[in-house]
Design an enzyme around this catalytic site. Structure first.
Site, short mmCIF file in Angstrom:
data_model
loop_
_atom_site.label_atom_id
_atom_site.label_comp_id
_atom_site.label_asym_id
_atom_site.label_seq_id
_atom_site.Cartn_x
_atom_site.Cartn_y
_atom_site.Cartn_z
N SER A 288 10.78 -34.46 20.64
CA SER A 288 10.29 -33.78 19.43
C SER A 288 10.81 -32.35 19.30
O SER A 288 10.67 -31.54 20.22
CB SER A 288 8.75 -33.76 19.49
OG SER A 288 8.24 -32.79 18.60
N GLY A 289 11.38 -32.05 18.15
CA GLY A 289 11.84 -30.68 17.89
C GLY A 289 10.66 -29.71 17.92
O GLY A 289 10.74 -28.65 18.56
N HIS B 33 9.49 -39.78 6.03
CA HIS B 33 8.45 -38.84 6.47
C HIS B 33 7.51 -38.53 5.31
O HIS B 33 7.90 -38.58 4.15
CB HIS B 33 9.08 -37.56 7.01
CG HIS B 33 8.20 -36.82 7.98
ND1 HIS B 33 7.03 -37.34 8.47
CD2 HIS B 33 8.34 -35.60 8.57
CE1 HIS B 33 6.48 -36.47 9.31
NE2 HIS B 33 7.25 -35.40 9.40
C1 SPV Z 1 8.96 -33.29 15.34
O1 SPV Z 1 8.28 -33.89 16.19
O2 SPV Z 1 9.55 -32.24 15.58
C2 SPV Z 1 9.07 -33.81 13.98
C3 SPV Z 1 7.98 -34.58 13.46
O3 SPV Z 1 10.03 -33.51 13.33
S1 SPV Z 1 6.94 -33.52 12.61
O4 SPV Z 1 6.78 -32.29 13.32
O5 SPV Z 1 5.69 -34.31 12.53
O6 SPV Z 1 7.52 -33.31 11.29
MG MG Z 2 11.14 -32.00 14.14
#
Ligand code: SPV
Ligand code: MG
Length: 294
Positions: free
Chosen positions: A24-25, A166
């Site tokens: 996850s970013g 998304h």
């Molecule tokens: C992440 O996990 O960094 C995502 C998903 O891009 S979210 O943060 O839910 O958009």
């Molecule tokens: Mg992300």
């Protein structure tokens, strides 16, 4: 698919039995203590993803934001992530620098530009099994279903191996509506979803609606946040760690998870080998110089 952000969460996720891991970013940014807004560099993200791969026994899908820059950066990105051993990268159709999808200031990339990026990413990969997931942010940016659908068609045409639709809605309605329309298309490009803001939906419902992979992107991160914060507060208030001892993992459990037992096994076998060498050298005394040798 469970979202992770470092070696520890990757080890726990592998043991828990998820099919795949999402690097996850947001999680990687949070664990660095910085905003999810293209502040960390591509190398930082790739190093974190590599750490996750190394600690995981499952395929890793790396969240690569917008691809970190222009076409040349993207090409380098594909090589970097392939070398890191990830199974798939996911890039989202927003402008660099990006903002986390649940914050303000969302800017979509022109559809032609992002489609070209998908084609370029597919061309740049060396491993035929490597996958490129195209993430649709139309619903996040308020551009609507039609925009999402048009983009989905273009990205699929350009070789996307999967699409991630998304949404920040509080129910799965718009994701399922998109999935229904996509199912009517003559395509085998699967759909992924991230039920963060619509957590009440079940895997069964999403699956029946045509979603092939469900990414729980940040639940483990948020659990860790809550647990760490509460534990810190309780220790500070009580002036002793006794109040939290029963609620936290045992040191033994942590040591076991990170592989300390293997370290002991290697230490023991190394020591045995050294001992064996010593005994062999003792049995055959070092040759004393003879008159001939001299
Ligand atoms: C992440 O996990 O960094 C995502 C998903 O891009 S979210 O943060 O839910 O958009
Ligand atoms: Mg992300």
């Amino acid at each position: 698919v469970i979202g992770v952000n470092d070696g520890l969460s990757a080890l726990l996720a592998s043991r828990a039995g998820f099919d795949a891991l999402w690097a996850s970013g947001l999680g990687i940014c949070a664990s660095h203590g910085v905003p999810d807004a293209s502040i960390l560099s591509m190398s930082d993200f790739a190093a974190a993803a590599g750490r996750i791969v190394a600690s995981s026994n499952r395929p890793v899908i790396a969240d690569c934001d917008t691809g970190f820059g222009d076409a040349n950066v993207l090409r380098e990105m594909i090589r970097l992530y392939e070398r890191a051993g990830v199974a798939a990268v996911c890039i989202e159709d927003k402008e660099f620098p990006k903002r986390n999808s649940f914050s303000t200031g969302q800017k979509l990339a022109p559809v032609e530009e992002f489609s070209a990026k998908i084609a370029l990413a597919k061309e740049a990969q060396r491993d035929p099994d490597f996958m490129v997931v195209a993430r649709l942010e139309s619903l996040i940016a308020g551009a609507g279903q039609e925009d999402a659908f048009e983009r989905a068609c273009c990205y699929a045409q350009c070789g996307a191996d999967a699409l991630l639709i998304h949404s920040k809605a509080t129910d799965a309605g718009e994701v399922l509506a998109f999935a229904e329309r996509w199912a009517a298309e003559d395509t085998d490009v699967p759909l992924f979803a991230i039920p963060t803001t619509y957590p009440t939906v079940t895997e069964t419902d999403l699956g029946a609606g045509g979603i092939s992979a469900i990414i729980y992107a940040n639940q483990a991160l948020r659990a860790a946040y809550e647990a760490m914060e509460l534990t810190m507060r309780r220790i500070l208030e009580a002036g002793t760690a006794a109040v939290v001892e029963a609620d936290i993992a045992r040191i033994d459990a942590v040591l076991e998870l990170i592989g300390m037992e293997e370290i002991n096994v290697v230490d023991a076998s190394f020591a045995a080998f050294v001992q064996h060498m010593r005994e062999e050298r003792r049995a055959v005394p070092a040759a004393t110089p003879t008159a001939q040798a001299v």
